[in-house]
Design a protein around this motif. Structure first.
Motif, PDB file in Angstrom:
ATOM      1  N   PRO A  27       0.830  -1.214   0.000  1.00  0.00           N
ATOM      2  CA  PRO A  27       0.000   0.000   0.000  1.00  0.00           C
ATOM      3  C   PRO A  27       0.868   1.269   0.000  1.00  0.00           C
ATOM      4  O   PRO A  27       1.982   1.275   0.542  1.00  0.00           O
TER       5      PRO A  27
ATOM      6  N   ASP B 117       2.297  -6.728   6.389  1.00  0.00           N
ATOM      7  CA  ASP B 117       1.351  -7.744   6.864  1.00  0.00           C
ATOM      8  C   ASP B 117       2.098  -8.642   7.839  1.00  0.00           C
ATOM      9  O   ASP B 117       2.830  -9.539   7.436  1.00  0.00           O
TER      10      ASP B 117
ATOM     11  N   PRO C   1      -1.063  -2.497  -4.368  1.00  0.00           N
ATOM     12  CA  PRO C   1      -1.701  -3.715  -3.850  1.00  0.00           C
ATOM     13  C   PRO C   1      -2.398  -4.495  -4.973  1.00  0.00           C
ATOM     14  O   PRO C   1      -3.118  -3.926  -5.799  1.00  0.00           O
TER      15      PRO C   1
END
Length: 441
Positions: free
Chosen positions: A382, A397, A431
């Motif tokens: 992102p 993540d 993304p």
């Protein structure tokens, strides 16, 4: 700092006083000598005009200068150097004066001068001789203090002056130092205030430098604090898992059908812990100012191809296709670090990709720069996280990173290697589209 400034100001004052006194003493003494010679010249001429020394046949007893001249020695010398008269000592007791330089010069030039030092009396005797009309020489002499004795005679005054000046200088230097340092102290206390303006323009560069250094120090301290906290957390997670699995196995609380799974988990966490420690050690080595690493000419394409071949098995296990294209590209660098850089970039491209994904490694020239490009069509990053992915332990993540075995230090190591080689790194990601990382040498 204040003590140094005070000491130096006092030292300068003492040196200035001593140099001034010595200079004035020398100048005064030279003027004094000139005056003594002038007085002797006048005295000689006056004595010549007394008509005492017109004839060598004069009765010496008739010459009486004791009441006329107090501290002046008068000597009358014949053509052959014989002393005819001396107002200080009987002429018969004196040696021939033909060897006296002032007498010789008077016979030759009409006037002669000389100065002789008396080491025992620490005095100088000034002589002035003049040739008379009858061929004889009239010499006058007087004693005067030597330069050293003159200097020593004023030594108590000099010492008193120095003590007074030192006292004044201590006070002035203390006030001056406080006045000089006050703006700096105020400036230091306002380092965090970006709107503060120093009272002197000369302090502006210093203020900016100190503010920048202060900001860097605070940032470095925070980074170290964050790094320590992150290291503690990252090391604790696999250690806790290993300890927990081992404790269950040791207590016999696991059935035989699950023991193999526990062993695998212990090995997996141990591998993760080892990888984490290796990355921390690598970062510590790269953090050193003096890396002491040898640089040489290396083929970037050959090193990239070697890394792709080594990681192809890992990519195949995750159903990721990997390829390389490009041509020979020679750069100046450290082969071990360049290989570490490429491996980290390719491993990340494989780790954060999807089954059936692709990873492409390219080596090409762009705008006279050697460029390494690692591209994947994985999960992407992102935009809000793209500026922080090169920070230590930062993960986009966290759950996926831990599941794939990432340490969170790979891109931080890449950034350090890029800086060591004075290179430039660029990131382009979205993304669901993938990530492209370019390194320009």
């Amino acid at each position: 700092m204040k003590n140094k400034i005070n000491t130096r100001l006092v030292g300068i004052a003492i040196i200035a006083v001593i140099a001034t006194v010595i200079g004035i003493t020398i100048i005064y003494y030279n003027l004094f000598q000139k005056q003594v010679r002038s007085d002797l010249s006048v005295s000689a001429k006056l004595l010549r005009d007394t008509h005492y020394f017109e004839s060598v046949n004069i009765d010496i007893d008739e010459i009486d200068l004791s009441t006329d001249i107090d501290e002046l020695r008068v000597t009358w010398v014949a053509k052959d150097g014989t002393v005819l008269y001396d107002n200080d000592t009987s002429a018969e007791l004196l040696q021939n004066h033909n060897d006296r330089p002032e007498i010789q010069k008077a016979f030759a030039d009409g006037v002669g001068e000389a100065v002789r030092k008396s080491d025992t009396m620490n005095k100088n005797t000034f002589y002035y001789a003049v040739l008379l009309d009858n061929g004889t020489v009239l010499r006058v002499a007087t004693n005067a203090q030597s330069l050293w004795s003159v200097f020593m005679s004023v030594a108590p005054i000099i010492i008193l002056i120095i003590l007074i000046i030192i006292s004044i200088c201590v006070l002035i230097s203390h006030l001056l130092t406080r006045q000089l340092l006050r703006p700096i102290e105020v400036m230091v206390s306002n380092l965090e205030n970006a709107d503060y303006e120093s009272p002197y323009k000369e302090l502006d560069p210093l203020s900016e430098m100190l503010r920048a250094q202060h900001t860097d120090i605070l940032a470095a301290a925070k980074a170290r604090q964050d790094f320590t906290a992150n290291v503690s957390h990252e090391l604790k997670t696999p250690l806790t898992a290993i300890s927990g699995y081992a404790e269950l196995l040791e207590g016999g609380m696991v059935g035989s059908e699950k023991q193999n799974h526990f062993y695998q988990e212990i090995r997996k966490n141990a591998d993760r812990l080892l990888a984490l420690i290796n990355d921390i050690i690598k970062l510590s080595e790269l953090d050193r100012v003096d890396h002491g690493m040898a640089f040489e000419k290396i083929d970037l394409y050959a090193v990239a191809k070697e890394c792709v071949n080594e990681l192809s098995v890992s990519a195949k296990l995750k159903d990721i296709s990997i390829s390389i294209d490009g041509k020979e590209s020679v750069i100046h660098g450290n082969r071990e670090l360049i290989k570490e850089l490429i491996e980290n970039l390719v491993q990340n491209a494989i780790r954060y990709n999807n089954p059936g994904g692709k990873v492409t490694v390219s080596v090409k020239s762009i705008d006279n720069c050697h460029c390494l490009i690692v591209k994947d069509n994985g999960i992407g990053i992102p935009a809000a996280d793209q500026q922080r992915v090169f920070e230590r332990f930062y993960r986009v993540d966290k759950s996926r990173s831990k599941a794939t075995g990432g340490t969170g230090l790979g891109l931080a190591i890449v950034k350090h290697i890029v800086e060591i080689h004075d290179a430039k790194i660029e990131l382009d990601s979205a993304p669901g589209v993938g990530t492209t990382i370019s390194v320009l040498f």
